[in-house]
Design an enzyme around this catalytic site. Structure first.
Site, PDB file in Angstrom:
ATOM      1  N   GLU A 220     -12.475   0.377   4.735  1.00 45.85           N
ATOM      2  CA  GLU A 220     -13.998  -0.003   5.157  1.00 45.85           C
ATOM      3  C   GLU A 220     -13.399  -0.899   6.327  1.00 45.85           C
ATOM      4  O   GLU A 220     -13.163  -2.113   6.317  1.00 45.85           O
ATOM      5  CB  GLU A 220     -14.284  -1.046   4.159  1.00 45.85           C
ATOM      6  CG  GLU A 220     -14.728  -0.113   2.845  1.00 45.85           C
ATOM      7  CD  GLU A 220     -16.172   0.504   3.019  1.00 45.85           C
ATOM      8  OE1 GLU A 220     -16.786   0.337   3.904  1.00 45.85           O
ATOM      9  OE2 GLU A 220     -16.313   1.103   2.132  1.00 45.85           O
ATOM     10  N   CYS A 254     -19.078  -7.427   9.328  1.00 49.19           N
ATOM     11  CA  CYS A 254     -18.951  -6.282   9.597  1.00 49.19           C
ATOM     12  C   CYS A 254     -19.881  -5.659  10.300  1.00 49.19           C
ATOM     13  O   CYS A 254     -19.803  -4.773  11.210  1.00 49.19           O
ATOM     14  CB  CYS A 254     -18.115  -5.557   8.766  1.00 49.19           C
ATOM     15  SG  CYS A 254     -18.853  -5.548   7.089  1.00 49.19           S
TER      16      CYS A 254
HETATM   17  P1  NAD Z   1      -7.520  -7.645   9.071  1.00 54.83           P
HETATM   18  O1  NAD Z   1      -7.390  -6.352   9.079  1.00 54.83           O
HETATM   19  O2  NAD Z   1      -6.854  -8.831  10.015  1.00 54.83           O
HETATM   20  O3  NAD Z   1      -6.904  -8.487   7.463  1.00 54.83           O
HETATM   21  C1  NAD Z   1      -7.277  -7.815   6.389  1.00 54.83           C
HETATM   22  C2  NAD Z   1      -6.335  -8.008   5.230  1.00 54.83           C
HETATM   23  O4  NAD Z   1      -5.160  -7.072   5.732  1.00 54.83           O
HETATM   24  C3  NAD Z   1      -5.959  -9.335   4.810  1.00 54.83           C
HETATM   25  O5  NAD Z   1      -5.743  -9.580   3.661  1.00 54.83           O
HETATM   26  C4  NAD Z   1      -4.546  -9.261   5.853  1.00 54.83           C
HETATM   27  O6  NAD Z   1      -3.806 -10.246   5.036  1.00 54.83           O
HETATM   28  C5  NAD Z   1      -4.064  -7.754   5.563  1.00 54.83           C
HETATM   29  N1  NAD Z   1      -3.132  -7.541   6.756  1.00 54.83           N
HETATM   30  C6  NAD Z   1      -3.303  -8.086   8.021  1.00 54.83           C
HETATM   31  N2  NAD Z   1      -2.309  -7.588   8.714  1.00 54.83           N
HETATM   32  C7  NAD Z   1      -1.663  -6.618   8.050  1.00 54.83           C
HETATM   33  C8  NAD Z   1      -0.661  -5.784   8.236  1.00 54.83           C
HETATM   34  N3  NAD Z   1      -0.006  -5.860   9.353  1.00 54.83           N
HETATM   35  N4  NAD Z   1       0.055  -5.148   7.431  1.00 54.83           N
HETATM   36  C9  NAD Z   1      -0.590  -5.152   6.149  1.00 54.83           C
HETATM   37  N5  NAD Z   1      -1.736  -6.113   5.868  1.00 54.83           N
HETATM   38  C10 NAD Z   1      -2.186  -6.905   6.875  1.00 54.83           C
HETATM   39  O7  NAD Z   1      -9.274  -8.230   8.956  1.00 54.83           O
HETATM   40  P2  NAD Z   1      -9.972  -9.519   8.925  1.00 54.83           P
HETATM   41  O8  NAD Z   1      -9.641 -10.407  10.181  1.00 54.83           O
HETATM   42  O9  NAD Z   1      -9.493 -10.254   7.498  1.00 54.83           O
HETATM   43  O10 NAD Z   1     -11.320  -9.212   8.823  1.00 54.83           O
HETATM   44  C11 NAD Z   1     -12.246  -8.899   9.805  1.00 54.83           C
HETATM   45  C12 NAD Z   1     -12.515  -7.410  10.130  1.00 54.83           C
HETATM   46  O11 NAD Z   1     -12.833  -6.882   8.800  1.00 54.83           O
HETATM   47  C13 NAD Z   1     -13.429  -7.125  11.073  1.00 54.83           C
HETATM   48  O12 NAD Z   1     -12.959  -5.711  11.882  1.00 54.83           O
HETATM   49  C14 NAD Z   1     -14.456  -6.577  10.296  1.00 54.83           C
HETATM   50  O13 NAD Z   1     -15.657  -5.880  10.790  1.00 54.83           O
HETATM   51  C15 NAD Z   1     -13.821  -6.202   9.045  1.00 54.83           C
HETATM   52  N6  NAD Z   1     -14.771  -5.718   7.898  1.00 54.83           N
HETATM   53  C16 NAD Z   1     -15.125  -4.546   7.470  1.00 54.83           C
HETATM   54  C17 NAD Z   1     -15.924  -4.612   6.328  1.00 54.83           C
HETATM   55  C18 NAD Z   1     -16.640  -3.364   5.730  1.00 54.83           C
HETATM   56  O14 NAD Z   1     -16.973  -3.395   4.637  1.00 54.83           O
HETATM   57  N7  NAD Z   1     -16.482  -2.400   6.708  1.00 54.83           N
HETATM   58  C19 NAD Z   1     -16.373  -5.868   5.566  1.00 54.83           C
HETATM   59  C20 NAD Z   1     -15.852  -6.921   6.227  1.00 54.83           C
HETATM   60  C21 NAD Z   1     -14.869  -7.022   7.352  1.00 54.83           C
END
Ligand code: NAD
Length: 477
Positions: A220, A254
């Site tokens: 997602e 998002c």
């Molecule tokens: P992110 O991708 O930075 O982090 C998400 C999760 O991944 C966190 O728990 C983080 O600890 C983990 N993570 C971060 N780097 C990692 C790595 N290198 N390896 C493994 N795990 C890692 O996202 P965010 O900043 O928490 O959220 C914002 C993003 O999420 C935006 O792009 C937004 O559009 C998207 N989002 C999508 C939805 C949806 O339902 N489609 C909902 C909410 C947010």
């Protein structure tokens, strides 16, 4: 600072819980469905009892207003649970399928089996909803789960951990709090499914890790969700809906409108209406600085990122049609509306994920469609206008995770609709039945009767009669 010994203990604990979950997954798959329902009911009861705790945690994380937490986190999760409880009997029932003539004698059905042990990695922007929402689907489908909440919202992460330890044995649901390193350790393991919500960049990291074990994924993700305001727009209504969807959660949604393409004939009216509606919804006495209705940017890094995006656009010639107080110490950023944004500005390339809305005039719907199609496929696309022909033209010429016509973002809360992206904005769907499917293996079960059956006509050795029948079948296909 963490030592090597600390890390090895953490890794050991993760693999211990994972192995215990592997064993209990074998039990869960045989349990009566009533036990799944009991888990979901307990979850709903906990959420209702601890509503205040959840509100306080999210407020502490980024000053999200209580009612906003109620609507977008608590109510959303309770809706998901209610819907699963109401439909679980139907979802879990094997679906009988008809046999074609070549399969005469067989009886077949699709049965839904739990995938097993699932990993849920959550982001920070709806930190409760996006950790527990997927858990509802995982439990409804009969799985064990490990949740990794976001480290950027530590108060909510602690609440998610408390919820799970209050309700579940670790061998069924467990939470591992922490940052990227915890995620990386978890991703080493051969999960049966990974449900990841986050950015497209990290989605790629997750998919690569999953590929090592051929683990299925639901991703997602995010991206730049456009709004198109057409000449037939009902202006006041559109401005109200766009303002709310954009600035709720401080633009950190998002499916928030990322930019607005406005027909040049209604550009000025739109900017005026949007400015008015934004203040009307979020300000108190004309200001947002002390408004209890306006959340904050989650941390300094994101505050600086959004601030730099605005500065970059202004330096390249963009004009601020609306702006106001900015305070790095409290991560307050007044809503910003930008026009005259040059195409090479970073704000038109990167997902904004903050309270800034660029508005771009367009001449014909073809121009608007071309603009959208030059970018990766968005998570959502919004059309405002009453002209059905124009709506249809935009609908069939663009691809996105979802479309809302004359509204923004509310499709997330519709329990009968699949939620998810396409390509860069995501893989797979969630919510309700689609969430149940994401965590289930749709297993076909075919029962053959004994004695002669139609498929046997084509067993070797291949007789002239078999060849003739096959010729006839192919001719009539
Ligand atoms: P992110 O991708 O930075 O982090 C998400 C999760 O991944 C966190 O728990 C983080 O600890 C983990 N993570 C971060 N780097 C990692 C790595 N290198 N390896 C493994 N795990 C890692 O996202 P965010 O900043 O928490 O959220 C914002 C993003 O999420 C935006 O792009 C937004 O559009 C998207 N989002 C999508 C939805 C949806 O339902 N489609 C909902 C909410 C947010």
């Amino acid at each position: 600072m963490k030592t090597v010994a600390d890390e090895s203990t953490a890794t050991h604990r993760i693999s211990d819980v994972f192995n215990r979950q592997k064993r209990s997954a074998e039990v869960l798959r045989t349990e009566p469905f009533s036990i799944r329902k009991q888990r979901l009911k307990a979850l709903a009861a906990w959420v209702k009892t601890n509503r205040k705790l959840i509100q306080q945690a999210i407020y502490a994380d980024f000053r999200k207003p209580e009612v906003e937490t109620d609507a977008t986190e608590i109510f959303a999760v309770l809706t998901e649970i209610d819907h699963a409880l109401a439909h679980l009997d139907r979802w879990t029932k094997p679906i009988k399928v008809d046999a074609p003539v070549t399969m005469l004698g067989t009886r077949s059905a699709i049965v839904y089996e739990p995938k097993g042990v699932c990993l849920i990695i959550a982001p920070w922007n709806y930190p409760f909803n996006l950790s527990i929402g997927p858990l509802v689907s995982a439990l409804a489908a009969g799985n064990c789960a490990i949740i990794k909440p976001s480290e950027l919202t530590p108060n909510t992460s602690a609440v998610v951990a408390k919820l799970c330890s209050d309700l579940f044995d670790e061998s069924v649901v467990s939470v591992f709090e922490g940052g990227v390193e915890v995620s990386q350790q978890l991703l080493e393991l051969p999960f049966d499914h990974i449900f990841f919500t986050g950015s497209p960049a990290i989605g790629k990291v997750v998919m690569q890790a999953a590929a090592k074990h051929l683990t299925s994924v639901t991703l997602e993700l995010g991206g730049k969700s456009p709004v198109i305001v057409t000449p037939s727009v009902r202006m006041r209504d559109a401005a109200r809906r766009i303002a709310v969807a954009k600035f709720i959660n401080n633009g950190q949604t998002c499916i928030a409108p990322d930019y607005v393409l406005v027909h040049e004939s209604v550009m000025k009216n739109f900017i005026d209406a949007l400015r008015e509606e934004t203040l009307k919804r979020f300000a108190v006495d004309g200001t947002l600085a002390h408004s209890p209705f306006y959340a904050r940017i989650v941390n300094e890094k994101h505050f600086n990122r959004v601030h730099e995006l605005v500065q970059d656009a202004i330096n390249k010639g963009a004009r601020a049609e609306m702006s106001g107080p900015v305070d790095a110490s409290t991560r307050l950023m007044h809503p910003v509306i930008l026009t005259q944004v040059p195409e090479q500005a970073r704000i038109l390339e990167e997902e904004i994920f903050g309270p800034v809305l660029p508005i771009i005039p367009y001449h014909s719907s073809k121009d608007a469609i071309r603009f959208i199609n030059k970018k990766p496929k968005p998570l959502a696309l919004y059309i405002f206008g009453t002209d059905k022909k124009e709506q249809h033209e935009i609908l069939i010429n663009t691809s996105s995770g979802a479309v809302c016509i004359n509204d923004c973002a509310i499709h997330f809360l519709h329990p009968n609709l699949p939620f998810g992206g396409v390509n860069n904005s995501g893989i797979g769907k969630s919510h309700g039945y689609y969430g149940f499917l994401a965590f289930s293996n749709e297993k076909p079960v075919l029962r053959q009767r004994s004695g002669f059956t139609s498929v046997q006509l084509f067993y070797p050795p291949y007789t002239r009669r078999a060849k003739k029948i096959m010729d006839w079948l192919i001719r009539w296909m």
